[in-house]
Design an enzyme around this catalytic site. Structure first.
Site, PDB file in Angstrom:
ATOM      1  N   GLU A   1      94.157  31.041  38.760  1.00 54.55           N
ATOM      2  CA  GLU A   1      94.791  31.232  37.438  1.00 54.55           C
ATOM      3  C   GLU A   1      93.840  30.610  36.429  1.00 54.55           C
ATOM      4  O   GLU A   1      93.807  29.386  36.282  1.00 54.55           O
ATOM      5  CB  GLU A   1      96.164  30.539  37.411  1.00 54.55           C
TER       6      GLU A   1
ATOM      7  N   CYS B   1      96.050  28.297  27.804  1.00 54.69           N
ATOM      8  CA  CYS B   1      95.266  29.434  28.313  1.00 54.69           C
ATOM      9  C   CYS B   1      95.653  30.737  27.626  1.00 54.69           C
ATOM     10  O   CYS B   1      94.880  31.685  27.619  1.00 54.69           O
ATOM     11  CB  CYS B   1      95.476  29.560  29.813  1.00 54.69           C
TER      12      CYS B   1
HETATM   13  P1  NAD Z   1      89.200  22.436  35.297  1.00 54.34           P
HETATM   14  O1  NAD Z   1      88.707  23.709  35.883  1.00 54.34           O
HETATM   15  O2  NAD Z   1      88.240  21.546  34.643  1.00 54.34           O
HETATM   16  O3  NAD Z   1      89.956  21.534  36.374  1.00 54.34           O
HETATM   17  C1  NAD Z   1      90.998  22.011  37.202  1.00 54.34           C
HETATM   18  C2  NAD Z   1      90.977  21.258  38.515  1.00 54.34           C
HETATM   19  O4  NAD Z   1      89.733  21.429  39.163  1.00 54.34           O
HETATM   20  C3  NAD Z   1      91.202  19.764  38.416  1.00 54.34           C
HETATM   21  O5  NAD Z   1      92.057  19.386  39.490  1.00 54.34           O
HETATM   22  C4  NAD Z   1      89.846  19.156  38.600  1.00 54.34           C
HETATM   23  O6  NAD Z   1      89.893  17.886  39.235  1.00 54.34           O
HETATM   24  C5  NAD Z   1      89.179  20.160  39.507  1.00 54.34           C
HETATM   25  N1  NAD Z   1      87.742  20.202  39.275  1.00 54.34           N
HETATM   26  C6  NAD Z   1      87.103  20.042  38.098  1.00 54.34           C
HETATM   27  N2  NAD Z   1      85.769  20.159  38.262  1.00 54.34           N
HETATM   28  C7  NAD Z   1      85.574  20.407  39.574  1.00 54.34           C
HETATM   29  C8  NAD Z   1      84.417  20.636  40.377  1.00 54.34           C
HETATM   30  N3  NAD Z   1      83.179  20.612  39.862  1.00 54.34           N
HETATM   31  N4  NAD Z   1      84.589  20.868  41.687  1.00 54.34           N
HETATM   32  C9  NAD Z   1      85.829  20.903  42.222  1.00 54.34           C
HETATM   33  N5  NAD Z   1      86.954  20.696  41.514  1.00 54.34           N
HETATM   34  C10 NAD Z   1      86.830  20.439  40.223  1.00 54.34           C
HETATM   35  O7  NAD Z   1      90.349  22.926  34.303  1.00 54.34           O
HETATM   36  P2  NAD Z   1      91.155  22.062  33.266  1.00 54.34           P
HETATM   37  O8  NAD Z   1      90.170  21.542  32.266  1.00 54.34           O
HETATM   38  O9  NAD Z   1      92.024  21.131  33.981  1.00 54.34           O
HETATM   39  O10 NAD Z   1      92.099  23.136  32.554  1.00 54.34           O
HETATM   40  C11 NAD Z   1      91.668  23.932  31.512  1.00 54.34           C
HETATM   41  C12 NAD Z   1      91.365  25.338  32.011  1.00 54.34           C
HETATM   42  O11 NAD Z   1      92.479  25.828  32.725  1.00 54.34           O
HETATM   43  C13 NAD Z   1      91.152  26.320  30.877  1.00 54.34           C
HETATM   44  O12 NAD Z   1      90.099  27.174  31.210  1.00 54.34           O
HETATM   45  C14 NAD Z   1      92.463  27.086  30.831  1.00 54.34           C
HETATM   46  O13 NAD Z   1      92.366  28.367  30.274  1.00 54.34           O
HETATM   47  C15 NAD Z   1      92.835  27.127  32.271  1.00 54.34           C
HETATM   48  N6  NAD Z   1      94.264  27.337  32.423  1.00 54.34           N
HETATM   49  C16 NAD Z   1      94.698  28.499  32.960  1.00 54.34           C
HETATM   50  C17 NAD Z   1      96.056  28.726  33.085  1.00 54.34           C
HETATM   51  C18 NAD Z   1      96.594  29.973  33.686  1.00 54.34           C
HETATM   52  O14 NAD Z   1      97.774  29.996  34.007  1.00 54.34           O
HETATM   53  N7  NAD Z   1      95.801  31.018  33.856  1.00 54.34           N
HETATM   54  C19 NAD Z   1      96.970  27.755  32.673  1.00 54.34           C
HETATM   55  C20 NAD Z   1      96.483  26.577  32.133  1.00 54.34           C
HETATM   56  C21 NAD Z   1      95.126  26.367  32.015  1.00 54.34           C
END
Ligand code: NAD
Length: 439
Positions: free
Chosen positions: A212, A246
């Site tokens: 997502e 998002c």
């Molecule tokens: P993120 O991708 O930075 O992090 C999400 C998760 O991934 C966290 O648990 C984090 O610890 C982990 N993570 C981060 N970097 C990593 C790496 N290098 N390797 C492995 N795991 C890692 O996302 P965020 O900043 O928490 O959220 C914002 C993003 O989420 C935006 O792009 C937003 O659009 C998206 N989002 C999507 C939805 C949806 O329903 N489609 C909903 C909310 C947010």
């Protein structure tokens, strides 16, 4: 393979046994778990509201929306789960004297990673589908919302035995450690960049994925649209959760001759809702989640300005409040940083068109967004835009509200995600459809 911490490894081993038990569990057993989850969440309501305020400066009403999303998913599952679980008899042609059916079964152990922007609902809503489908779960709440992370882990430990659902708190290092496990499925909500890392890790074990993700959501305003209604809704939705949603509208396409009036209404809405005595009102403006994201969004404005963009409204960054003023930009050049990245902050980019094909052609050249919004009174216009574009979902004459309809699958497409959930779609996403033929 790195050495896994003994606790993660031991939970994985216990769940590797338990997943066969959960797969065979009845609707009633799964419903009992979901109802207990709802009770415990209800008893911690004030803690959730408080934690969301500390982590995101969320007001009580928007905080409560996260609870309502979670309750809505639970109630829908409780009412429908027995029907969803029923095997479906199908025609067994061309095999005579045989019976064919499709059964749904849990995928096994699911890794669940949640984002920080709706750190409660986007952890618990997928968890509801995971449990309903008869899975085990290993969960990592998001480290950038530490108060919700701790509270969510407490709730999970209170409701579940770790053989069913186990919570681990931590950041990227922990995520990578968990991704080493030969799990069955990953449910990830986050950025497209990390989505690629997750999918690559899942590929090592041929684990299935639900991703997502985010993206830059376009809006197309038609000449028949109610311009005031469109402008007010776009202004509110762009600033909700400080633009860290998002589903926020981001690139707005408006007919050339309507652009000035549109921007005037957006400005008026920003001014009346988000300012008090000429200053940004912290009671109704959230904050950027951390310094890194504050600097990132600020740099989009500085960079666009340097490259010739026109800042029609806002553009300032308030370091003390860690807030960016709601901002309207025009003439943003294609080489501006903001054009290539999801903004995740309260900035609207306005583009004008003479013929709507200019908007369509620009949208077609971008990664497919999570949502596309159309404002129009013309049904033919809706069908024309739908036929020429793709996106995870669409709302016409509003923003984001398709998220609230459980009968609609919620998810992205390609760059904005893979798979979908909510209601029965979540149950199906977290299940394997197994074909059974009896001769
Ligand atoms: P993120 O991708 O930075 O992090 C999400 C998760 O991934 C966290 O648990 C984090 O610890 C982990 N993570 C981060 N970097 C990593 C790496 N290098 N390797 C492995 N795991 C890692 O996302 P965020 O900043 O928490 O959220 C914002 C993003 O989420 C935006 O792009 C937003 O659009 C998206 N989002 C999507 C939805 C949806 O329903 N489609 C909903 C909310 C947010």
């Amino acid at each position: 393979m790195t050495k896994l911490s003994s606790n993660i490894q031991s939970v994985f081993e216990i769940q590797s046994q338990q997943k066969w038990v959960n797969k065979a569990s009845s609707a009633k057993q799964r419903i009992d778990k979901l109802q207990r989850l709802k009770q415990v969440i209800q008893s911690r309501k004030q803690d959730v509201i408080q934690a969301l305020h500390v982590d995101l400066r969320r007001d009580a009403e928007t905080a409560e929306a996260e609870l309502l999303i979670t309750y809505g998913e639970i109630e829908h599952c409780v009412a429908e789960l027995a029907n969803w679980m029923a095997p479906v008899e199908v025609d067994s042609t061309p095999l005579a004297d045989s019976r064919a059916r499709i059964i749904t079964e849990g995928r096994g152990i699911v890794l669940l990673f949640s984002p920080w922007n709706f750190p409660f609902a986007l952890l618990f809503a997928p968890l509801v589908s995971i449990i309903a489908a008869g899975n085990c779960a290993m969960i990592k709440p998001n480290e950038l919302a530490p108060n919700i992370s701790k509270l969510a882990a407490d709730i999970i430990r209170d409701v579940f035995d770790e053989k069913d659902v186990a919570a681990f708190e931590g950041g990227v290092a922990l995520a990578n450690e968990m991704l080493e496990l030969p799990i069955d499925h990953v449910f990830f909500t986050g950025s497209p960049a990390v989505g690629k890392i997750v999918m690559t890790a899942a590929a090592k074990h041929l684990a299935s994925v639900t991703l997502e993700l985010g993206g830059k959501n376009p809006v197309i305003i038609d000449r028949t649209a109610d311009l005031r209604d469109a402008a007010e809704k776009i202004a509110v939705m762009r600033n909700i959760n400080h633009g860290q949603v998002c589903l926020c509208p981001e690139n707005i396409w408006v007919p050339q001759e309507m652009a000035s009036e549109f921007m005037a209404i957006v400005q008026g809405t920003f001014q009346s809702l988000y300012y008090k005595d000429g200053k940004l009102n912290p009671d109704v403006n959230g904050k950027m989640i951390d310094e890194r994201n504050f600097d990132r969004v600020k740099s989009y404005i500085d960079d666009a300005r340097e490259k010739g963009a026109n800042i029609v409204f806002g553009g300032q960054a308030d370091t003390e409040l860690r807030s960016i003023h709601p901002t309207i930009m025009t003439d943003v050049p294609t080489n501006a940083k903001i054009m290539g990245e999801e903004t995740f902050g309260p900035i609207l980019n306005i583009f004008t068109y003479n013929h709507v094909d200019e908007a369509v052609s620009s949208i077609q050249q971008q990664p497919k967004p999570l949502a596309l919004y159309i404002f129009t009174k013309d049904d033919d216009f809706i069908e024309m835009i739908l036929s020429k574009t793709s996106s995870g979902g669409v709302t016409v004459n509003d923003c984001a509200v398709h998220f609230n309809v459980p009968a609609l699958p919620f998810g992205g497409v390609n760059g904005s995600g893979i798979g979908a959930y909510h209601g029965k779609h979540g149950f199906t996403e977290l299940s394997h459809q197994r074909s059974v033929l009896v001769m």
